[in-house]
Motif scaffolding. Sequence first.
Motif, short mmCIF file in Angstrom:
data_model
loop_
_atom_site.label_atom_id
_atom_site.label_comp_id
_atom_site.label_asym_id
_atom_site.label_seq_id
_atom_site.Cartn_x
_atom_site.Cartn_y
_atom_site.Cartn_z
N TYR A 83 -9.06 -1.93 3.58
CA TYR A 83 -9.05 -0.75 2.72
C TYR A 83 -9.02 -1.11 1.24
O TYR A 83 -9.56 -0.38 0.41
CB TYR A 83 -7.87 0.15 3.08
N SER A 84 -8.37 -2.20 0.90
CA SER A 84 -8.22 -2.53 -0.52
C SER A 84 -9.39 -3.33 -1.08
O SER A 84 -9.61 -3.36 -2.29
CB SER A 84 -6.92 -3.32 -0.74
N MET A 85 -10.17 -3.99 -0.21
CA MET A 85 -11.25 -4.87 -0.69
C MET A 85 -12.34 -4.10 -1.44
O MET A 85 -12.81 -4.53 -2.48
CB MET A 85 -11.87 -5.62 0.50
N ARG A 86 -12.75 -2.93 -0.91
CA ARG A 86 -13.87 -2.21 -1.51
C ARG A 86 -13.43 -0.98 -2.28
O ARG A 86 -14.26 -0.20 -2.73
CB ARG A 86 -14.86 -1.79 -0.40
N ASN A 87 -12.13 -0.78 -2.42
CA ASN A 87 -11.63 0.41 -3.09
C ASN A 87 -11.10 0.04 -4.47
O ASN A 87 -9.99 -0.47 -4.61
CB ASN A 87 -10.52 1.05 -2.22
N LYS A 88 -11.89 0.29 -5.50
CA LYS A 88 -11.51 -0.08 -6.86
C LYS A 88 -10.28 0.68 -7.33
O LYS A 88 -9.41 0.13 -8.00
CB LYS A 88 -12.67 0.18 -7.82
N GLU A 89 -10.22 1.96 -6.97
CA GLU A 89 -9.09 2.79 -7.40
C GLU A 89 -7.78 2.25 -6.85
O GLU A 89 -6.77 2.16 -7.57
CB GLU A 89 -9.32 4.24 -6.94
N LEU A 90 -7.80 1.87 -5.57
CA LEU A 90 -6.59 1.32 -4.96
C LEU A 90 -6.24 -0.04 -5.54
O LEU A 90 -5.06 -0.32 -5.81
CB LEU A 90 -6.78 1.22 -3.43
N LYS A 91 -7.25 -0.88 -5.77
CA LYS A 91 -6.98 -2.21 -6.34
C LYS A 91 -6.39 -2.10 -7.75
O LYS A 91 -5.48 -2.85 -8.10
CB LYS A 91 -8.28 -3.02 -6.37
N GLN A 92 -6.89 -1.16 -8.54
CA GLN A 92 -6.35 -0.98 -9.90
C GLN A 92 -4.89 -0.51 -9.85
O GLN A 92 -4.06 -0.95 -10.64
CB GLN A 92 -7.21 0.02 -10.65
N ILE A 144 0.83 -1.21 0.00
CA ILE A 144 0.00 0.00 0.00
C ILE A 144 0.86 1.25 0.00
O ILE A 144 0.60 2.22 -0.73
CB ILE A 144 -0.96 -0.01 1.21
N ILE A 145 1.92 1.26 0.80
CA ILE A 145 2.83 2.42 0.85
C ILE A 145 3.47 2.65 -0.51
O ILE A 145 3.51 3.78 -1.01
CB ILE A 145 3.91 2.20 1.93
N THR A 146 3.97 1.58 -1.14
CA THR A 146 4.61 1.69 -2.45
C THR A 146 3.64 2.16 -3.51
O THR A 146 3.96 3.02 -4.34
CB THR A 146 5.20 0.33 -2.85
N ILE A 158 -2.78 -1.11 -7.39
CA ILE A 158 -1.97 -2.23 -6.91
C ILE A 158 -1.63 -3.18 -8.06
O ILE A 158 -0.52 -3.70 -8.15
CB ILE A 158 -2.68 -2.96 -5.77
N LYS A 159 -2.60 -3.40 -8.96
CA LYS A 159 -2.36 -4.28 -10.11
C LYS A 159 -1.28 -3.73 -11.02
O LYS A 159 -0.57 -4.48 -11.70
CB LYS A 159 -3.66 -4.47 -10.89
N LYS A 160 -1.16 -2.38 -11.06
CA LYS A 160 -0.10 -1.76 -11.87
C LYS A 160 1.27 -2.01 -11.25
O LYS A 160 2.27 -2.19 -11.94
CB LYS A 160 -0.33 -0.27 -12.01
N VAL A 161 1.31 -2.01 -9.91
CA VAL A 161 2.57 -2.25 -9.19
C VAL A 161 2.97 -3.71 -9.31
O VAL A 161 4.15 -4.05 -9.44
CB VAL A 161 2.44 -1.84 -7.71
N ILE A 162 1.97 -4.62 -9.24
CA ILE A 162 2.23 -6.06 -9.38
C ILE A 162 1.75 -6.50 -10.76
O ILE A 162 0.56 -6.74 -10.97
CB ILE A 162 1.49 -6.87 -8.30
N PRO A 163 2.61 -6.61 -11.73
CA PRO A 163 2.21 -6.98 -13.10
C PRO A 163 1.56 -8.36 -13.13
O PRO A 163 1.92 -9.24 -12.40
CB PRO A 163 3.54 -6.98 -13.85
#
Length: 304
Positions: free
Chosen positions: A288-297, A43-45, A299-304
Amino acid sequence: MSNSSSITQFLLLAFADRRELQLLHFWLFLGICLAALLANGLIITTIACDHHLHTPMYFFLLNLSLLDLGCISTTVPKSMANSLWNTRAISYHGCAAQLFFFAFFFSAEYFLLTVMSYDRYVAICKPLHYGTLLGSRACVHMAAAAWGSGFLSALLHTANTFSLPLCQGNALDQFFCEIPQILKLSCSHSYLREVVLLLFSCLLAFGCFVFIVVSYVQIFRAVLRIPTEQGWHKAFSTCLPHLAVVSLFVSTGVFTYLKPPSISSPSLDLVVTVLYSVVPPVLNPLIYSMRNKELKQSIKKVIP
């Protein structure tokens, strides 16, 4: 009889006496610690690298993740080391440092959660003034106030607690050093100064809790006036994670320190302490990440 000048170490509560269970505790806590480090570090990254997340809500979430890492890094590694090496000892200064840092991170996190409730209140109830009331400078000041308040509170409690004469041995009924356990070792009546300071801290914490409750009453009233279902969903998706984190934080902490003595037992106390000191740093990033689409998207960019 002993006093604080002759105590060079404290004995922490062991999770188990059998070697197999000690190793099981070590591996279990290692998994929990790595999960917390991975989740909060991710999350920090993500927030630091994605400029779309450079908003007040995510700035406070980044600070929350830092505090969660601090909380779990203060208590869990020492407990793991003791189980691995089959010992209960922690040095006097190590105990003081552990108590200080845990009180610091724990208090700062509670103050930060209060600030985050104000952020959600302004976002939902005063959206036109959001940029004015929560500009970058204001956010930095509020976050600094939360960290600074936690530091000052921890410093006062640690200095006051370890200035007390100790004459009840050196065995603590907990797997890390915390204020109530040190007070149990103090001489009669000498702990009253710290009790007064704790009562003041409880009043301050109660004031923060009232602020959070009032903020969410106003938020829910505003959300119910939103005419569209999409608006409801968007508002709740940003507020419910924070409310869940606050509920987890407050409920476990209150039950730990305010549960009736009649239901208290060493095993129950140990389980409840793990719930409020170890579990939240792992669950908060997931909540925080379960219901937050913006954050999940992001995170997917950080983890290919």
